[in-house]
Design an enzyme around this catalytic site. Structure first.
Site, PDB file in Angstrom:
ATOM      1  N   ASN A   1       0.883  -1.170   0.000  1.00 56.39           N
ATOM      2  CA  ASN A   1       0.000   0.000   0.000  1.00 56.39           C
ATOM      3  C   ASN A   1       0.915   1.211   0.000  1.00 56.39           C
ATOM      4  O   ASN A   1       1.522   1.537   1.014  1.00 56.39           O
ATOM      5  CB  ASN A   1      -0.893  -0.019   1.249  1.00 56.39           C
ATOM      6  CG  ASN A   1      -1.673   1.286   1.405  1.00 56.39           C
ATOM      7  OD1 ASN A   1      -1.740   2.096   0.489  1.00 56.39           O
ATOM      8  ND2 ASN A   1      -2.264   1.481   2.586  1.00 56.39           N
TER       9      ASN A   1
ATOM     10  N   LYS B   1       0.173   4.279  -0.253  1.00 56.73           N
ATOM     11  CA  LYS B   1      -0.404   5.504   0.332  1.00 56.73           C
ATOM     12  C   LYS B   1      -0.181   6.680  -0.631  1.00 56.73           C
ATOM     13  O   LYS B   1      -0.252   6.465  -1.836  1.00 56.73           O
ATOM     14  CB  LYS B   1       0.168   5.737   1.739  1.00 56.73           C
ATOM     15  CG  LYS B   1       0.030   4.459   2.584  1.00 56.73           C
ATOM     16  CD  LYS B   1       0.277   4.643   4.030  1.00 56.73           C
ATOM     17  CE  LYS B   1       0.059   3.309   4.753  1.00 56.73           C
ATOM     18  NZ  LYS B   1       0.215   3.388   6.189  1.00 56.73           N
TER      19      LYS B   1
ATOM     20  N   HIS C   1      -9.338   1.666   5.095  1.00 57.45           N
ATOM     21  CA  HIS C   1      -8.046   1.840   5.762  1.00 57.45           C
ATOM     22  C   HIS C   1      -8.223   2.839   6.911  1.00 57.45           C
ATOM     23  O   HIS C   1      -8.983   3.800   6.793  1.00 57.45           O
ATOM     24  CB  HIS C   1      -7.001   2.347   4.761  1.00 57.45           C
ATOM     25  CG  HIS C   1      -5.614   2.257   5.307  1.00 57.45           C
ATOM     26  ND1 HIS C   1      -5.129   3.180   6.208  1.00 57.45           N
ATOM     27  CD2 HIS C   1      -4.635   1.340   5.123  1.00 57.45           C
ATOM     28  CE1 HIS C   1      -3.886   2.824   6.549  1.00 57.45           C
ATOM     29  NE2 HIS C   1      -3.574   1.719   5.909  1.00 57.45           N
TER      30      HIS C   1
ATOM     31  N   GLU D   1      -6.476   5.199   7.859  1.00 56.82           N
ATOM     32  CA  GLU D   1      -6.203   6.596   7.493  1.00 56.82           C
ATOM     33  C   GLU D   1      -7.422   7.228   6.826  1.00 56.82           C
ATOM     34  O   GLU D   1      -7.691   8.410   6.988  1.00 56.82           O
ATOM     35  CB  GLU D   1      -4.961   6.660   6.587  1.00 56.82           C
ATOM     36  CG  GLU D   1      -3.697   6.394   7.396  1.00 56.82           C
ATOM     37  CD  GLU D   1      -2.566   5.738   6.634  1.00 56.82           C
ATOM     38  OE1 GLU D   1      -2.591   5.731   5.386  1.00 56.82           O
ATOM     39  OE2 GLU D   1      -1.652   5.207   7.289  1.00 56.82           O
TER      40      GLU D   1
ATOM     41  N   GLU E   1      -5.090  -4.424  10.774  1.00 58.19           N
ATOM     42  CA  GLU E   1      -4.065  -3.397  10.924  1.00 58.19           C
ATOM     43  C   GLU E   1      -4.279  -2.626  12.227  1.00 58.19           C
ATOM     44  O   GLU E   1      -5.065  -1.657  12.247  1.00 58.19           O
ATOM     45  CB  GLU E   1      -4.128  -2.417   9.746  1.00 58.19           C
ATOM     46  CG  GLU E   1      -3.882  -3.060   8.399  1.00 58.19           C
ATOM     47  CD  GLU E   1      -3.286  -2.075   7.417  1.00 58.19           C
ATOM     48  OE1 GLU E   1      -2.260  -2.434   6.820  1.00 58.19           O
ATOM     49  OE2 GLU E   1      -3.807  -0.968   7.257  1.00 58.19           O
TER      50      GLU E   1
ATOM     51  N   GLY F   1       2.995   2.587  10.586  1.00 55.06           N
ATOM     52  CA  GLY F   1       3.965   3.657  10.371  1.00 55.06           C
ATOM     53  C   GLY F   1       4.733   4.050  11.628  1.00 55.06           C
ATOM     54  O   GLY F   1       5.400   5.076  11.660  1.00 55.06           O
TER      55      GLY F   1
ATOM     56  N   SER G   1       3.796  -1.920  10.137  1.00 56.35           N
ATOM     57  CA  SER G   1       5.254  -2.026  10.264  1.00 56.35           C
ATOM     58  C   SER G   1       5.787  -3.408   9.921  1.00 56.35           C
ATOM     59  O   SER G   1       6.772  -3.866  10.508  1.00 56.35           O
ATOM     60  CB  SER G   1       5.714  -1.602  11.672  1.00 56.35           C
ATOM     61  OG  SER G   1       5.315  -0.272  11.933  1.00 56.35           O
TER      62      SER G   1
HETATM   63  P1  13P Z   1       3.313   0.534   7.492  1.00 54.19           P
HETATM   64  O1  13P Z   1       3.766  -0.768   6.930  1.00 54.19           O
HETATM   65  O2  13P Z   1       4.042   1.709   6.936  1.00 54.19           O
HETATM   66  O3  13P Z   1       3.264   0.507   8.988  1.00 54.19           O
HETATM   67  O4  13P Z   1       1.786   0.738   7.007  1.00 54.19           O
HETATM   68  C1  13P Z   1       0.892  -0.282   7.162  1.00 54.19           C
HETATM   69  C2  13P Z   1      -0.346   0.065   6.434  1.00 54.19           C
HETATM   70  O5  13P Z   1      -1.057   0.971   6.810  1.00 54.19           O
HETATM   71  C3  13P Z   1      -0.671  -0.712   5.228  1.00 54.19           C
HETATM   72  O6  13P Z   1      -1.956  -0.444   4.796  1.00 54.19           O
END
Ligand code: 13P
Length: 257
Positions: free
Chosen positions: A13, A15, A99, A101, A171, A177, A217
């Site tokens: 992903n 982003k 997601h 976010e 997640e 992150g 992560s």
């Molecule tokens: P990270 O791997 O950067 O922690 O992000 C995970 C994520 O949100 C995947 O959708």
């Protein structure tokens, strides 16, 4: 992972990262590094503007392209939005839905997530449905209740014959992150609970076939341990998916399990 009953899927992903030119460069590097033997499925979910470049670059490879969002209506006066049909028409195969976010910054509720899941399935896209608790929720001891609510509302009205096309990504928000990965046990506990929730809705046979990913992560160092758990069938990877060599290392970890 349990390859006997379900697919292992490693999905990136990106982003809001990379331009179309950077997408092309990534794809060339990534394709050259892909292992010859196929074990797990590989998906790269990219920003909308990068989708055509990704589809072009990954054509004739075994990497599927995914989008990071859709709107749930088919067409109409929704300035700035893109429908599932539009993406399916240009060979997008997956779409991330719900997601954290998007829930946090764009007001995506469980009801909206459910509408998007239906829109994706109707258009022939496979939804990657994200669920997960915040640190506060984990500390309050409501993780399982919250996950059950998110899973059940995302899947409300999804018929049994479509459930295998849905991927669930667990997640935990506190692991996204942050460099703070859930331990294999923590992740597996929730992934097993997600499968039990799907079992309560669709029965054991269908629940066994659903791919449940972990995200938060995940990286080349911790992937193998996370994927060694029976109910963790892959990863949804943010930061580490931006580098071709790191994402490949996670694909290798999945292939070894
Ligand atoms: P990270 O791997 O950067 O922690 O992000 C995970 C994520 O949100 C995947 O959708």
């Amino acid at each position: 992972m349990n390859r006997r009953y379900r697919k292992t899927i490693i999905a990136g992903n990106w982003k809001m990262n990379k331009t179309p030119s950077e997408t092309k460069a990534f794809a060339e590097e990534f394709k050259a590094l892909l292992p010859k033997t196929k074990w797990c499925d590989v998906v790269v979910c990219v920003p909308l503007v990068d989708v055509p470049a990704a589809v072009r670059a990954f054509k004739d490879s075994r990497v599927a392209v995914g989008a990071e969002n859709i709107f749930y209506e088919k067409s109409g006066a929704y300035t700035g939005e893109v429908s599932a049909e539009m993406l399916a028409d240009i060979d997008v195969r997956y779409v991330i839905v719900g997601h954290s976010e998007r829930r946090q910054y764009f007001g995506e509720t469980d009801i909206i997530v459910n509408k998007k899941v239906h829109a994706a399935l109707e258009a022939g896209l496979n939804p990657i449905i994200c669920v997960g608790e915040s640190l506060e929720q984990r500390e309050m001891g409501v993780t399982m209740e919250l996950i059950a609510l998110q899973v059940k509302s995302a899947l409300a009205g999804v018929p049994a014959e479509q459930i295998r096309r849905c991927v669930i990504a667990y997640e935990p928000i506190w692991a996204i992150g942050t460099g703070k990965t859930a331990t294999g046990e923590q992740a597996a506990e929730v992934c097993t609970f997600i499968r039990a929730t799907i079992r309560s809705l669709y029965g054991a046979r269908l629940a066994r076939g659903v791919t449940i990913q972990y995200g938060g992560s995940m990286n080349p160092e911790n992937a193998r341990e996370l994927l060694s758990h029976e109910d963790i069938d892959g990863g949804l990877i943010g930061g580490a998916s931006l580098k071709a060599d790191k994402l490949i290392a996670i694909v290798h970890a999945a292939n070894q399990g």
